[in-house]
Motif scaffolding. Sequence first.
Motif, mmCIF file in Angstrom:
data_model
loop_
_atom_site.group_PDB
_atom_site.id
_atom_site.type_symbol
_atom_site.label_atom_id
_atom_site.label_comp_id
_atom_site.label_asym_id
_atom_site.label_seq_id
_atom_site.Cartn_x
_atom_site.Cartn_y
_atom_site.Cartn_z
ATOM 1 N N TRP A 647 0.789 -1.382 0.113
ATOM 2 C CA TRP A 647 -0.019 0.028 -0.138
ATOM 3 C C TRP A 647 0.995 1.392 0.042
ATOM 4 C CZ3 TRP A 647 -5.356 0.853 2.385
ATOM 5 C CH2 TRP A 647 -6.220 -0.244 1.962
ATOM 6 N N PRO A 648 0.583 2.406 -0.571
ATOM 7 C CA PRO A 648 0.874 3.473 -0.654
ATOM 8 C C PRO A 648 1.037 4.470 0.999
ATOM 9 C CG PRO A 648 -1.127 3.975 -1.535
ATOM 10 C CD PRO A 648 -1.035 2.436 -1.264
ATOM 11 N N ILE A 649 2.239 5.091 1.221
ATOM 12 C CA ILE A 649 1.961 5.970 2.289
ATOM 13 C C ILE A 649 1.334 7.366 1.969
ATOM 14 C CG2 ILE A 649 3.412 6.972 4.133
ATOM 15 C CD1 ILE A 649 5.254 4.693 4.004
ATOM 16 N N ASP A 650 0.596 7.621 2.712
ATOM 17 C CA ASP A 650 -0.028 9.100 2.171
ATOM 18 C C ASP A 650 1.044 10.222 2.522
ATOM 19 O OD1 ASP A 650 -2.520 10.326 1.702
ATOM 20 O OD2 ASP A 650 -1.952 11.363 3.638
ATOM 21 N N TRP A 651 0.569 11.146 1.699
ATOM 22 C CA TRP A 651 1.576 12.484 1.415
ATOM 23 C C TRP A 651 1.833 13.042 2.872
ATOM 24 C CZ3 TRP A 651 5.284 15.396 0.403
ATOM 25 C CH2 TRP A 651 5.158 16.802 0.427
ATOM 26 N N ASP A 652 0.713 13.262 3.823
ATOM 27 C CA ASP A 652 0.859 13.593 4.936
ATOM 28 C C ASP A 652 1.928 13.060 5.913
ATOM 29 O OD1 ASP A 652 -0.908 15.802 4.363
ATOM 30 O OD2 ASP A 652 -2.669 14.739 5.106
ATOM 31 N N GLU A 653 2.051 11.927 5.699
ATOM 32 C CA GLU A 653 3.192 11.297 6.325
ATOM 33 C C GLU A 653 4.110 11.397 5.951
ATOM 34 O OE1 GLU A 653 2.074 9.789 9.282
ATOM 35 O OE2 GLU A 653 -0.175 9.827 9.010
ATOM 36 N N LEU A 654 4.649 11.187 4.481
ATOM 37 C CA LEU A 654 5.730 11.475 3.833
ATOM 38 C C LEU A 654 6.517 12.979 4.287
ATOM 39 C CD1 LEU A 654 5.118 9.766 0.579
ATOM 40 C CD2 LEU A 654 6.567 9.039 2.130
ATOM 41 N N LYS A 655 5.510 13.781 4.291
ATOM 42 C CA LYS A 655 6.126 14.929 4.635
ATOM 43 C C LYS A 655 6.589 15.582 5.999
ATOM 44 C CE LYS A 655 1.798 17.529 5.116
ATOM 45 N NZ LYS A 655 0.833 18.714 4.565
ATOM 46 N N LYS A 656 6.010 14.552 6.821
ATOM 47 C CA LYS A 656 6.578 14.581 8.203
ATOM 48 C C LYS A 656 7.889 13.999 8.441
ATOM 49 C CE LYS A 656 1.666 14.210 9.714
ATOM 50 N NZ LYS A 656 0.768 13.284 10.381
ATOM 51 N N ASN A 657 8.381 13.251 7.855
ATOM 52 C CA ASN A 657 9.633 12.295 8.011
ATOM 53 C C ASN A 657 10.435 12.300 6.571
ATOM 54 O OD1 ASN A 657 11.353 10.337 8.416
ATOM 55 N ND2 ASN A 657 9.782 8.891 9.272
ATOM 56 N N LYS A 658 11.305 12.950 6.586
ATOM 57 C CA LYS A 658 12.355 13.120 5.335
ATOM 58 C C LYS A 658 12.890 11.766 4.948
ATOM 59 C CE LYS A 658 16.593 14.914 7.205
ATOM 60 N NZ LYS A 658 17.601 16.131 6.950
ATOM 61 N N ARG A 659 13.169 10.925 5.838
ATOM 62 C CA ARG A 659 13.892 9.811 5.536
ATOM 63 C C ARG A 659 12.736 8.619 5.027
ATOM 64 N NH1 ARG A 659 18.169 8.007 9.851
ATOM 65 N NH2 ARG A 659 18.862 6.712 7.926
ATOM 66 N N LEU A 660 11.467 8.727 5.234
ATOM 67 C CA LEU A 660 10.662 7.708 5.039
ATOM 68 C C LEU A 660 10.414 7.707 3.406
ATOM 69 C CD1 LEU A 660 8.343 5.497 5.942
ATOM 70 C CD2 LEU A 660 6.884 7.425 6.477
ATOM 71 N N ASN A 661 10.608 6.752 2.648
ATOM 72 C CA ASN A 661 10.358 6.639 1.186
ATOM 73 C C ASN A 661 9.057 5.870 0.908
ATOM 74 O OD1 ASN A 661 11.905 4.518 2.285
ATOM 75 N ND2 ASN A 661 12.075 3.731 0.159
ATOM 76 N N GLN A 662 8.477 6.277 -0.412
ATOM 77 C CA GLN A 662 7.075 5.811 -0.630
ATOM 78 C C GLN A 662 7.349 4.258 -1.248
ATOM 79 O OE1 GLN A 662 3.992 5.717 -0.514
ATOM 80 N NE2 GLN A 662 3.512 7.383 -1.618
ATOM 81 N N SER A 663 6.041 3.624 -1.029
ATOM 82 C CA SER A 663 6.251 2.087 -1.704
ATOM 83 C C SER A 663 6.363 2.342 -3.180
ATOM 84 C CB SER A 663 4.945 1.405 -1.257
ATOM 85 O OG SER A 663 4.778 1.602 0.214
ATOM 86 N N PRO A 664 7.241 1.416 -3.626
ATOM 87 C CA PRO A 664 7.477 0.962 -5.106
ATOM 88 C C PRO A 664 6.186 1.529 -6.131
ATOM 89 C CG PRO A 664 8.614 -0.646 -4.044
ATOM 90 C CD PRO A 664 7.449 0.025 -3.194
ATOM 91 N N GLY A 665 6.267 2.224 -7.022
ATOM 92 C CA GLY A 665 5.288 2.415 -7.957
ATOM 93 C C GLY A 665 4.166 3.555 -7.766
ATOM 94 N N TRP A 666 4.274 3.987 -6.526
ATOM 95 C CA TRP A 666 3.207 5.356 -6.198
ATOM 96 C C TRP A 666 4.038 6.291 -6.031
ATOM 97 C CZ3 TRP A 666 -1.493 3.734 -5.709
ATOM 98 C CH2 TRP A 666 -1.869 2.258 -5.321
ATOM 99 N N PRO A 667 3.360 7.479 -6.135
ATOM 100 C CA PRO A 667 3.726 8.719 -6.221
ATOM 101 C C PRO A 667 4.548 9.233 -4.837
ATOM 102 C CG PRO A 667 1.613 9.013 -7.249
ATOM 103 C CD PRO A 667 1.886 7.671 -6.486
ATOM 104 N N SER A 668 5.815 9.595 -5.117
ATOM 105 C CA SER A 668 6.559 10.138 -3.965
ATOM 106 C C SER A 668 6.335 11.482 -3.614
ATOM 107 C CB SER A 668 7.973 9.959 -4.007
ATOM 108 O OG SER A 668 8.832 10.670 -5.075
#
Length: 670
Positions: A647-668
Amino acid sequence: MKQKQIIIGVLLTGVIACLASCRKYLNVEHYFNDRQSEERIFKSKDYTEQWLASAYNALLNNNLEMGNTGNNLTNYSDDMYFNESSGGNGEKYRRFKFGEYDHTWVQSWSQSYGGIRQASVMLNSMSDGSTFTESQVAGYKAQARFVRAYLYWLLLRKYGPVPIMPVKGVNYDDSYDNLSYPRNTYDEVATFIAEEMALAAKDLPLKWDNRNIARPTRGAALATRAKALLFAASPLANGNPEMADFTNDKGQPLISLQYNEEKWARAAAACKDVIDLGVYKLYTTVSRTRGTTDYPATITPPFHPDYSVRNFPDGWADIDPFESYRSVFNGELYASENPEMIFTRGDNQINAEGGIMALARLQMPKTGGGYNSHGLTLKQCDAYCMDDGTPFDRQAVRSKYGNNMFVQASELNDFKPLLANVWKEFAHREPRFYASVAYSGALWTMSSAVSNLPTVTNQQIHYYRGEFNGYINGDTWLPTGIGIMKFVNPKDNNSGNGGKIFPKVDLAIRYADILLMYAESLNELSGTYTIPSWDSSASNAVSRNIEDMKKAIGQVRIRGGIPNFDLSIYGSKEELRKKIKRERQVEFLGENQRYYDLRRWKDAPADEAEQIYGFNTFMTKDQATLFYTPVRVPLLQTTFSRKMYFWPIDWDELKKNKRLNQSPGWPSFD
């Protein structure tokens, strides 16, 4: 003890805005408006129980194992579907099947980390003192440790490698850089879950009393440990070069690129740890020569020299296979009555619209006040074997009966439990078929409605076009012409005429799963491995032992009223692997297993991209023979691409954590 303000005690990735995103789960917040100290909270029994309860709450809603599409999209794989022609959850389901995820559907990330935070605070802050004894503190901490590890398990299944937060917590006032955590590897997460569950198991009881039945036991911890290790051993995570580009922020692979057979040995040994507890067995009911409409007399399986003359678990002479399987799911049993249940959230009706009661209501026909929205694919219908254990063969059945494909009134004794005018492809199938599949012409008893309303009880439901539960433009209907009987009690009725839907027990983990997992793990071994038991008190020699595999699988199949596999099947690793996959498909229908099984086996690209077939539901009753022509169902088509493994990680979570990368194939969103 140093007085610390609880609000800033522990902070978890994905929950940096924790009390904004998780407030509804922290249902004890009104106790802490004065920012009470940890010392005061965990020296009060009431406050401690409330704090633990809020951690448990993270296992509900979006983290329920089974339910409707509101909370459980993964409960719908290539075996069952959701249809709602007016949109809503039906449209949500269709978008999900094509990988068109919406950020509002992936809230389990923040919910899980909120619960992890809650459990971690308790683990770090509670100590023995005047209120609790040392053993009581150990028991509370074991429950919190279980909840934390179980939430990681739910995250691992859905998102794959996730960040493991520092067990001591992090400082709210630390820098943004120091509050950022990368994904751990898949193996690291699985190992963490396994180790934490082993620790929890030491202080969890083998059983709870009835009032505490939804609390985890030692068996629940060890079973979750086994599941995590099995997933780590499976092809998706064990020697998978296709995931070489799935790396952390430093470019290190998150999925093991080299195959390691010993992972299967560790999974097998973990399953054996559960078996060796001696606490669990498959549920069975006794056979009966007389019956009622709701509880019919036992239909004895065809004679078999090995199984017809022996009692369970060696044979089915003393059991009713149909009722034994059906009763596990439909609310017939209290949780305390089911020896097969390993972990449950109880009667998970806190969110009745999303729980198992919702499954039953959505599967029931409109005649009984149901929503007529859940159905089966023809592929799943055909997966159930014949009553002698041989695979279903459509051409063989049609050749056998020729132009006499509908049951006649004079043939009823030869085709039990079918009624007149039922298509004979549904005849002489294994008992789990009749407990699970609502074929066209099946009897729905729905007997809790008042007796003077025969129009909503004891109804033979057909899905022909123009029938009340068939295709009628603008209404809910089953596009494959095949419904679901599993989870429905014979007394369930939602028509508003005195009937009710009976509560169902959430079976998050049951013993049949452990048995099939054990056989699957053993089957993948070519060598012998010595694996310590969960508490290191003994060692298990683990190898591809045919007798052990046969005993494990045999219990599941014999309870279901069908013979065990021949020795020729057990002699072939490849053939037995295929059989185990089919067995899991049938045994765990609708239990939120197949979605993850197909992914861990790496079978999803083929299975979930197949065209979906059903019967020709545009045929009327006058065209009944044509109704049973298998046709492609455009409304239910699906696809699979590599991004749909995790599953993809939501943008709100990604922007809180600069070291957290998106799951393969989903928008980062970089």
